[in-house]
Design an enzyme around this catalytic site. Sequence first.
Site, PDB file in Angstrom:
ATOM      1  N   HIS A  33      -1.490 -11.902   1.104  1.00 33.41           N
ATOM      2  CA  HIS A  33      -2.311 -10.616   0.498  1.00 33.41           C
ATOM      3  C   HIS A  33      -3.221 -11.499  -0.627  1.00 33.41           C
ATOM      4  O   HIS A  33      -4.353 -11.237  -0.360  1.00 33.41           O
ATOM      5  CB  HIS A  33      -1.588  -9.622   0.022  1.00 33.41           C
ATOM      6  CG  HIS A  33      -2.404  -8.388  -0.189  1.00 33.41           C
ATOM      7  ND1 HIS A  33      -1.863  -7.285  -0.123  1.00 33.41           N
ATOM      8  CD2 HIS A  33      -3.691  -7.991  -0.279  1.00 33.41           C
ATOM      9  CE1 HIS A  33      -2.746  -6.354  -0.334  1.00 33.41           C
ATOM     10  NE2 HIS A  33      -3.722  -6.898  -0.405  1.00 33.41           N
ATOM     11  N   TYR A  88       0.877  -1.341   0.104  1.00 32.49           N
ATOM     12  CA  TYR A  88       0.131   0.029   0.025  1.00 32.49           C
ATOM     13  C   TYR A  88       0.866   1.109  -0.024  1.00 32.49           C
ATOM     14  O   TYR A  88       2.042   1.164   0.727  1.00 32.49           O
ATOM     15  CB  TYR A  88      -0.993   0.231   1.162  1.00 32.49           C
ATOM     16  CG  TYR A  88      -2.067  -0.800   1.284  1.00 32.49           C
ATOM     17  CD1 TYR A  88      -2.249  -1.746   0.245  1.00 32.49           C
ATOM     18  CD2 TYR A  88      -2.804  -1.063   2.425  1.00 32.49           C
ATOM     19  CE1 TYR A  88      -3.249  -2.896   0.455  1.00 32.49           C
ATOM     20  CE2 TYR A  88      -3.821  -2.045   2.623  1.00 32.49           C
ATOM     21  CZ  TYR A  88      -3.884  -2.807   1.565  1.00 32.49           C
ATOM     22  OH  TYR A  88      -4.848  -3.858   1.579  1.00 32.49           O
TER      23      TYR A  88
END
Length: 467
Positions: A245, A181
């Site tokens: 993820h 991110y």
Amino acid sequence: MMLLTKLLLLVVYLTYVICEEDPIINDAKAGQPAEEEADIDNGDSQSENIDTTVYEEDPIINDNKIPEPDDIVGEGGESVTVETSPDTAEQTDDQTKDEPMTISEEQNPENENNEETNEDNTSSSSSADTNAYIIPNVTLKSGHKMPLLGLGVYRLGKATYRITKEALEIGYRLIDTAKNYEASRRESSEVAVGKAIVASGVPRSEIFLTTKIMPDFFRMKEMRKAVKECLKNLQTDYLDLLLVHYPDCAGDPYCRATGTLLEGWNNMAVLVDEGLVRDIGVSNAFIEEIEKLWVEGEKQVSVLQNWFDPYYQDHGTRDIASKNGMVFTGYSTLGLGWIDDGMKKNPVLTDSTIKQIADRRNCAPSDVVLKWAVTRGVAVIPGTTNSEHLRMNYNSLKVELTEEDLMLMDGLNNKLKPLIDYGSQASPGGFLGVGNIVSGLVNFGKSLVGKLGFGGSSSSGIVGGEL
């Protein structure tokens, strides 16, 4: 005569000049303080809110007027018993007793702007006040506790530091981020979160930190390096929760898997044994992938994080989680997944059933959704760049819902069908099947947007992990 005329004109001219210069004559508000400008969130170069179709929040829970949507972020399908501290702070309104968990008393609108804190069992922040209430916790495989409501920082962009710091000061104790991110082109989300934690003054021991790694880091060498970078960025010496993820790259052109899901999982288990990580889990996983890890993995899956909202309740994977003692965390709980799935308007917070429940309970539709999810045992991590919405989400668990309300919410499942159903199989349509192609295209689009700097993150996937 001419002289009189000139004198008269002079008098008229002087009178005009004096009146023009005198603010008291020409401005009824002269001498009064200027009105305050509207509160504008300038913390992000993007729009004020993450998605102008997603939040429907009212900063005063008991205000009968509910505004239009304007912002964006468990285990099993039944209600679960969660743990709370016995020392609940006394409130001014009626106590919420939404079985089987005890949350807190109803919010007092007169104290809406007061700072609130989350007391994590016996520990509490030094900023606690008399209006503090308890976010319920659930116990993970390691024996450590995880709050059922937290902040997800995906897509917060430049607002990541500000919102994370505000969240911790309000009382949030769960922060969910990921290694890929971005807070900006120069700073990762993890770096911004780490700085915010230090600036907040909240002890690290009170905070539950989640981050995620992609298949790029499945091999032990890459994984160890990646996790150490995460620890450095977050300014901590351990992670409360490390998630896979995505089980595979699924068409993401920026992802280069260095091993299989099982290899990556077992390497994560090594880091648990070394004390760098407390619990491990997986995100965006299908039933077959979860079962493979459960049967063949070196350690048990502690947390499963998938897309979850009233229209997509993911019963398939939630049932697997419930039967095996995993905690289910829902991302995009307020409906952003449908925007990412191609819809122009968020259908969840404009749903007539949800709005009717919100009207009866004098709260916002988002409050209804979050309280329903947590009551059903689903941990939630909504994100926002709006400070009022941040506080609204924190206070959402104070809303009282009846069993009838909960059943009505349960009945919204499958009202719409998503492109990808995690509750079906490991890879829809097989490795080269249609489902995988769709997933790959979605991942490519989101990765490209992130790389170009428009999304605040280069994360791939339907909604990137949490919203």
